[in-house]
Write a protein that holds these residues in place. Structure first.
Motif, PDB file in Angstrom:
ATOM      1  N   ILE A  32       0.834  -1.206   0.000  1.00 20.61           N
ATOM      2  CA  ILE A  32       0.000   0.000   0.000  1.00 20.61           C
ATOM      3  C   ILE A  32       0.866   1.251   0.000  1.00 20.61           C
ATOM      4  CG2 ILE A  32      -1.579   1.352   1.457  1.00 20.61           C
ATOM      5  CD1 ILE A  32      -2.911  -1.340   2.200  1.00 20.61           C
ATOM      6  N   SER A  33       1.915   1.235   0.812  1.00 23.43           N
ATOM      7  CA  SER A  33       2.822   2.381   0.883  1.00 23.43           C
ATOM      8  C   SER A  33       3.588   2.573  -0.422  1.00 23.43           C
ATOM      9  CB  SER A  33       3.797   2.189   2.042  1.00 23.43           C
ATOM     10  OG  SER A  33       4.749   3.222   2.088  1.00 23.43           O
ATOM     11  N   ASP A  34       4.127   1.484  -0.957  1.00 25.62           N
ATOM     12  CA  ASP A  34       4.918   1.562  -2.188  1.00 25.62           C
ATOM     13  C   ASP A  34       4.087   2.038  -3.371  1.00 25.62           C
ATOM     14  OD1 ASP A  34       7.092   0.646  -0.789  1.00 25.62           O
ATOM     15  OD2 ASP A  34       7.033  -1.399  -1.578  1.00 25.62           O
ATOM     16  N   ARG A  35       2.816   1.660  -3.400  1.00 23.61           N
ATOM     17  CA  ARG A  35       1.924   2.036  -4.503  1.00 23.61           C
ATOM     18  C   ARG A  35       1.214   3.360  -4.251  1.00 23.61           C
ATOM     19  NH1 ARG A  35       0.461  -2.453  -8.591  1.00 23.61           N
ATOM     20  NH2 ARG A  35       2.233  -3.836  -8.245  1.00 23.61           N
ATOM     21  N   LYS A  36       1.533   3.986  -3.110  1.00 27.26           N
ATOM     22  CA  LYS A  36       0.936   5.281  -2.740  1.00 27.26           C
ATOM     23  C   LYS A  36      -0.597   5.212  -2.782  1.00 27.26           C
ATOM     24  CE  LYS A  36       4.877   8.173  -4.059  1.00 27.26           C
ATOM     25  NZ  LYS A  36       5.843   7.062  -4.022  1.00 27.26           N
ATOM     26  N   ILE A  37      -1.119   4.167  -2.182  1.00 26.56           N
ATOM     27  CA  ILE A  37      -2.560   3.951  -2.113  1.00 26.56           C
ATOM     28  C   ILE A  37      -3.137   4.733  -0.940  1.00 26.56           C
ATOM     29  CG2 ILE A  37      -4.325   2.213  -1.556  1.00 26.56           C
ATOM     30  CD1 ILE A  37      -2.583   0.204  -3.152  1.00 26.56           C
ATOM     31  N   THR A  38      -4.251   5.408  -1.186  1.00 28.04           N
ATOM     32  CA  THR A  38      -4.990   6.095  -0.131  1.00 28.04           C
ATOM     33  C   THR A  38      -6.135   5.194   0.310  1.00 28.04           C
ATOM     34  OG1 THR A  38      -4.497   8.265  -1.090  1.00 28.04           O
ATOM     35  CG2 THR A  38      -6.344   8.143   0.463  1.00 28.04           C
ATOM     36  N   VAL A  39      -6.113   4.781   1.564  1.00 27.27           N
ATOM     37  CA  VAL A  39      -7.151   3.886   2.079  1.00 27.27           C
ATOM     38  C   VAL A  39      -8.282   4.705   2.680  1.00 27.27           C
ATOM     39  CG1 VAL A  39      -7.668   2.020   3.700  1.00 27.27           C
ATOM     40  CG2 VAL A  39      -5.445   2.083   2.554  1.00 27.27           C
ATOM     41  N   ILE A  40      -9.519   4.417   2.249  1.00 29.21           N
ATOM     42  CA  ILE A  40     -10.693   5.091   2.794  1.00 29.21           C
ATOM     43  C   ILE A  40     -11.570   4.080   3.521  1.00 29.21           C
ATOM     44  CG2 ILE A  40     -10.645   6.883   1.017  1.00 29.21           C
ATOM     45  CD1 ILE A  40     -13.055   5.471  -0.312  1.00 29.21           C
ATOM     46  N   SER A  41     -12.408   4.590   4.411  1.00 30.97           N
ATOM     47  CA  SER A  41     -13.296   3.725   5.193  1.00 30.97           C
ATOM     48  C   SER A  41     -14.532   3.353   4.389  1.00 30.97           C
ATOM     49  CB  SER A  41     -13.729   4.451   6.470  1.00 30.97           C
ATOM     50  OG  SER A  41     -14.555   5.564   6.144  1.00 30.97           O
ATOM     51  N   GLU A  42     -15.253   2.358   4.862  1.00 26.96           N
ATOM     52  CA  GLU A  42     -16.511   1.968   4.229  1.00 26.96           C
ATOM     53  C   GLU A  42     -17.524   3.109   4.291  1.00 26.96           C
ATOM     54  OE1 GLU A  42     -17.872  -2.205   5.038  1.00 26.96           O
ATOM     55  OE2 GLU A  42     -16.102  -2.202   6.349  1.00 26.96           O
ATOM     56  N   GLU A  43     -17.497   3.854   5.379  1.00 23.79           N
ATOM     57  CA  GLU A  43     -18.417   4.985   5.521  1.00 23.79           C
ATOM     58  C   GLU A  43     -18.139   6.047   4.460  1.00 23.79           C
ATOM     59  OE1 GLU A  43     -19.919   8.241   8.892  1.00 23.79           O
ATOM     60  OE2 GLU A  43     -18.237   6.884   9.318  1.00 23.79           O
ATOM     61  N   GLN A  44     -16.858   6.382   4.270  1.00 27.99           N
ATOM     62  CA  GLN A  44     -16.513   7.368   3.240  1.00 27.99           C
ATOM     63  C   GLN A  44     -16.873   6.848   1.857  1.00 27.99           C
ATOM     64  OE1 GLN A  44     -12.512   8.940   3.446  1.00 27.99           O
ATOM     65  NE2 GLN A  44     -12.606   9.809   1.387  1.00 27.99           N
ATOM     66  N   PHE A  45     -16.637   5.568   1.637  1.00 26.67           N
ATOM     67  CA  PHE A  45     -16.982   4.925   0.364  1.00 26.67           C
ATOM     68  C   PHE A  45     -18.470   5.082   0.061  1.00 26.67           C
ATOM     69  CE2 PHE A  45     -18.109   0.748  -1.738  1.00 26.67           C
ATOM     70  CZ  PHE A  45     -17.525   1.010  -2.959  1.00 26.67           C
ATOM     71  N   LYS A  46     -19.304   4.842   1.051  1.00 21.91           N
ATOM     72  CA  LYS A  46     -20.753   4.981   0.871  1.00 21.91           C
ATOM     73  C   LYS A  46     -21.130   6.432   0.636  1.00 21.91           C
ATOM     74  CE  LYS A  46     -21.928   0.878   3.560  1.00 21.91           C
ATOM     75  NZ  LYS A  46     -22.508   0.358   4.822  1.00 21.91           N
ATOM     76  N   ASN A  47     -20.501   7.349   1.378  1.00 25.67           N
ATOM     77  CA  ASN A  47     -20.797   8.780   1.223  1.00 25.67           C
ATOM     78  C   ASN A  47     -20.402   9.302  -0.155  1.00 25.67           C
ATOM     79  OD1 ASN A  47     -21.818   8.929   3.823  1.00 25.67           O
ATOM     80  ND2 ASN A  47     -19.902   9.640   4.728  1.00 25.67           N
ATOM     81  N   GLN A  48     -19.454   8.618  -0.807  1.00 25.10           N
ATOM     82  CA  GLN A  48     -19.002   9.001  -2.152  1.00 25.10           C
ATOM     83  C   GLN A  48     -19.803   8.297  -3.243  1.00 25.10           C
ATOM     84  OE1 GLN A  48     -14.249   9.691  -0.915  1.00 25.10           O
ATOM     85  NE2 GLN A  48     -14.792   8.143  -2.422  1.00 25.10           N
ATOM     86  N   GLY A  49     -20.911   7.689  -2.869  1.00 20.95           N
ATOM     87  CA  GLY A  49     -21.727   6.996  -3.856  1.00 20.95           C
ATOM     88  C   GLY A  49     -21.138   5.661  -4.273  1.00 20.95           C
TER      89      GLY A  49
END
Length: 200
Positions: A32-49
């Motif tokens: 995740i760090s090497d690929r510069k991935i931004t991890v979001i929560s399930e709640e944020q995922f739902k709020n983003q449609g």
């Protein structure tokens, strides 16, 4: 003394299941760090449609399964509804996170004519799926990894019929508990890029 030294050395080299899980967790964190991935929560995922922002390289982490999902394309058509059954055409690349290399894929010219075929059904919120043919079937057996089914509630499954339509495309980080038999028995995490579309 020699015998004791051998016994002690063997004990020191033995990895418990807990050790293997820690190793896997650290490997996923590094990936995740090497690929510069931004991890979001399930709640944020739902709020983003139920979308992930590609410009931020977002992946949603599902706490129950430990799977990380990025939706590259939602796909055309509609989602599978309860009671639906379909045969899916899946093209994928499989990346072994421990080995830091591609282990299997059907996206090369050699396999372009031979995508993996998946029979899938949905009953309420439960998805059941089996490989009918392809590299995954011949390599790991008929069971579709649970990690491959995590995206199903969030993508559309159909076959593109025009130039402005595209099939669904996702990326997933799959811990061993959600992987195929080899991943599960050896505690190996995998990263997949997969496209799904309904068979014509």
């Amino acid at each position: 003394m020699m015998t004791l030294a051998v016994v002690v050395s063997s004990c020191n080299n033995y990895e418990t299941y807990g050790d293997k899980k820690d190793k896997e967790r650290n490997a996923i964190s590094k990936f995740i760090s090497d690929r510069k991935i931004t991890v979001i929560s399930e709640e944020q995922f739902k709020n983003q449609g139920e979308t992930t922002d590609l410009s931020k390289n977002e992946y949603v982490k599902f706490d129950k399964s430990g799977v990380y999902l990025q939706i590259v394309r939602k796909g055309c058509g509609s989602k599978l509804e309860s009671g639906d059954k379909a045969t899916l055409v899946a093209r994928f690349s499989e990346f072994n996170i421990f080995a830091d290399s591609v282990q299997l894929r059907n996206t090369t010219p050699r396999y372009a004519y031979l995508p993996d075929m998946i029979y899938i059904s949905r009953s309420s919120s439960v998805y059941n799926a089996q490989f009918n043919s392809g590299l995954m079937l011949s390599t790991y057996g008929g069971s579709v990894p649970a990690g491959w089914l995590v995206p199903m509630p969030y993508i559309n499954i159909d076959h593109p019929t025009s130039e402005d339509e595209e099939c669904a495309k996702i990326r997933v980080i799959v811990p061993h508990t959600q992987g195929h038999a080899y991943a599960s028995s050896n505690v190996v995490p995998y990263f997949y890029e997969i496209t799904y579309e309904k068979e014509i």
